[in-house]
Motif scaffolding. Sequence first.
Motif, PDB file in Angstrom:
ATOM      1  N   GLY A   1       0.788  -1.228   0.000  1.00  0.00           N
ATOM      2  CA  GLY A   1       0.000   0.000   0.000  1.00  0.00           C
ATOM      3  C   GLY A   1       0.819   1.278   0.000  1.00  0.00           C
ATOM      4  O   GLY A   1       0.293   2.348  -0.277  1.00  0.00           O
ATOM      5  N   LEU A   2       2.108   1.190   0.304  1.00  0.00           N
ATOM      6  CA  LEU A   2       2.964   2.377   0.348  1.00  0.00           C
ATOM      7  C   LEU A   2       3.731   2.607  -0.952  1.00  0.00           C
ATOM      8  O   LEU A   2       4.295   3.675  -1.155  1.00  0.00           O
ATOM      9  CB  LEU A   2       3.964   2.251   1.504  1.00  0.00           C
ATOM     10  N   THR A   3       3.753   1.623  -1.826  1.00  0.00           N
ATOM     11  CA  THR A   3       4.507   1.707  -3.072  1.00  0.00           C
ATOM     12  C   THR A   3       3.745   2.526  -4.108  1.00  0.00           C
ATOM     13  O   THR A   3       2.553   2.323  -4.319  1.00  0.00           O
ATOM     14  CB  THR A   3       4.773   0.298  -3.633  1.00  0.00           C
ATOM     15  N   VAL A   4       4.454   3.455  -4.740  1.00  0.00           N
ATOM     16  CA  VAL A   4       3.852   4.249  -5.816  1.00  0.00           C
ATOM     17  C   VAL A   4       3.854   3.408  -7.081  1.00  0.00           C
ATOM     18  O   VAL A   4       4.903   2.942  -7.532  1.00  0.00           O
ATOM     19  CB  VAL A   4       4.639   5.558  -6.046  1.00  0.00           C
TER      20      VAL A   4
ATOM     21  N   VAL B   1       1.888  -7.186 -22.506  1.00  0.00           N
ATOM     22  CA  VAL B   1       1.638  -5.760 -22.389  1.00  0.00           C
ATOM     23  C   VAL B   1       1.688  -5.437 -20.901  1.00  0.00           C
ATOM     24  O   VAL B   1       1.077  -6.129 -20.087  1.00  0.00           O
ATOM     25  CB  VAL B   1       0.258  -5.383 -22.973  1.00  0.00           C
ATOM     26  N   ALA B   2       2.433  -4.384 -20.568  1.00  0.00           N
ATOM     27  CA  ALA B   2       2.528  -3.968 -19.166  1.00  0.00           C
ATOM     28  C   ALA B   2       1.301  -3.156 -18.789  1.00  0.00           C
ATOM     29  O   ALA B   2       0.909  -2.237 -19.506  1.00  0.00           O
ATOM     30  CB  ALA B   2       3.792  -3.155 -18.944  1.00  0.00           C
ATOM     31  N   ARG B   3       0.686  -3.531 -17.679  1.00  0.00           N
ATOM     32  CA  ARG B   3      -0.482  -2.802 -17.184  1.00  0.00           C
ATOM     33  C   ARG B   3      -0.067  -1.719 -16.198  1.00  0.00           C
ATOM     34  O   ARG B   3      -0.756  -0.724 -16.033  1.00  0.00           O
ATOM     35  CB  ARG B   3      -1.457  -3.761 -16.512  1.00  0.00           C
ATOM     36  N   ALA B   4       1.062  -1.951 -15.503  1.00  0.00           N
ATOM     37  CA  ALA B   4       1.531  -1.012 -14.480  1.00  0.00           C
ATOM     38  C   ALA B   4       2.998  -1.309 -14.191  1.00  0.00           C
ATOM     39  O   ALA B   4       3.534  -2.339 -14.617  1.00  0.00           O
ATOM     40  CB  ALA B   4       0.699  -1.164 -13.206  1.00  0.00           C
ATOM     41  N   SER B   5       3.625  -0.405 -13.434  1.00  0.00           N
ATOM     42  CA  SER B   5       5.017  -0.641 -13.018  1.00  0.00           C
ATOM     43  C   SER B   5       5.264   0.051 -11.686  1.00  0.00           C
ATOM     44  O   SER B   5       4.514   0.942 -11.278  1.00  0.00           O
ATOM     45  CB  SER B   5       6.002  -0.107 -14.067  1.00  0.00           C
ATOM     46  N   TYR B   6       6.317  -0.393 -11.008  1.00  0.00           N
ATOM     47  CA  TYR B   6       6.793   0.297  -9.810  1.00  0.00           C
ATOM     48  C   TYR B   6       8.301   0.127  -9.729  1.00  0.00           C
ATOM     49  O   TYR B   6       8.869  -0.776 -10.328  1.00  0.00           O
ATOM     50  CB  TYR B   6       6.093  -0.181  -8.534  1.00  0.00           C
ATOM     51  N   GLU B   7       8.931   1.054  -9.011  1.00  0.00           N
ATOM     52  CA  GLU B   7      10.377   1.013  -8.839  1.00  0.00           C
ATOM     53  C   GLU B   7      10.698   0.974  -7.350  1.00  0.00           C
ATOM     54  O   GLU B   7      10.067   1.674  -6.555  1.00  0.00           O
ATOM     55  CB  GLU B   7      11.008   2.255  -9.475  1.00  0.00           C
ATOM     56  N   THR B   8      11.667   0.141  -6.978  1.00  0.00           N
ATOM     57  CA  THR B   8      12.073   0.030  -5.588  1.00  0.00           C
ATOM     58  C   THR B   8      13.068   1.149  -5.258  1.00  0.00           C
ATOM     59  O   THR B   8      13.634   1.760  -6.166  1.00  0.00           O
ATOM     60  CB  THR B   8      12.736  -1.339  -5.312  1.00  0.00           C
ATOM     61  N   PRO B   9      13.301   1.431  -3.974  1.00  0.00           N
ATOM     62  CA  PRO B   9      14.258   2.480  -3.605  1.00  0.00           C
ATOM     63  C   PRO B   9      15.671   2.240  -4.166  1.00  0.00           C
ATOM     64  O   PRO B   9      16.407   3.190  -4.417  1.00  0.00           O
ATOM     65  CB  PRO B   9      14.269   2.434  -2.076  1.00  0.00           C
TER      66      PRO B   9
END
Length: 92
Positions: free
Chosen positions: A16-19, A43-51
């Motif tokens: 829940g804290l990940t953008v 096909v990518a639906r979404a992505s996130y990046e770690t610190p």
Amino acid sequence: MSEKRFGAEPAPEPDGLTVVHRFSSHEVVRVNLYIAGGFYRSVARASYETPDGRLAYDLFLWPQPDRSPSGWYWWDASRMKRRTYRGPGSVS
């Protein structure tokens, strides 16, 4: 060729804290990869990046989306190919 060398590595679902960046219908990211013994287009639906800079994509896999291992995978340039298409309504 070994699964270890060419297999995509699953990533955890974001907490829940990940953008999370959700891709619009005007922004299409296609990824080709090898996983679970087969080659897939996705096909990518979404992505996130770690610190620490690691990138994960939520991939919807073909040729059989109802039976394919769709989900979150770590991006790996040595194992995957990616193309990004931005349409007229996309925001850069």
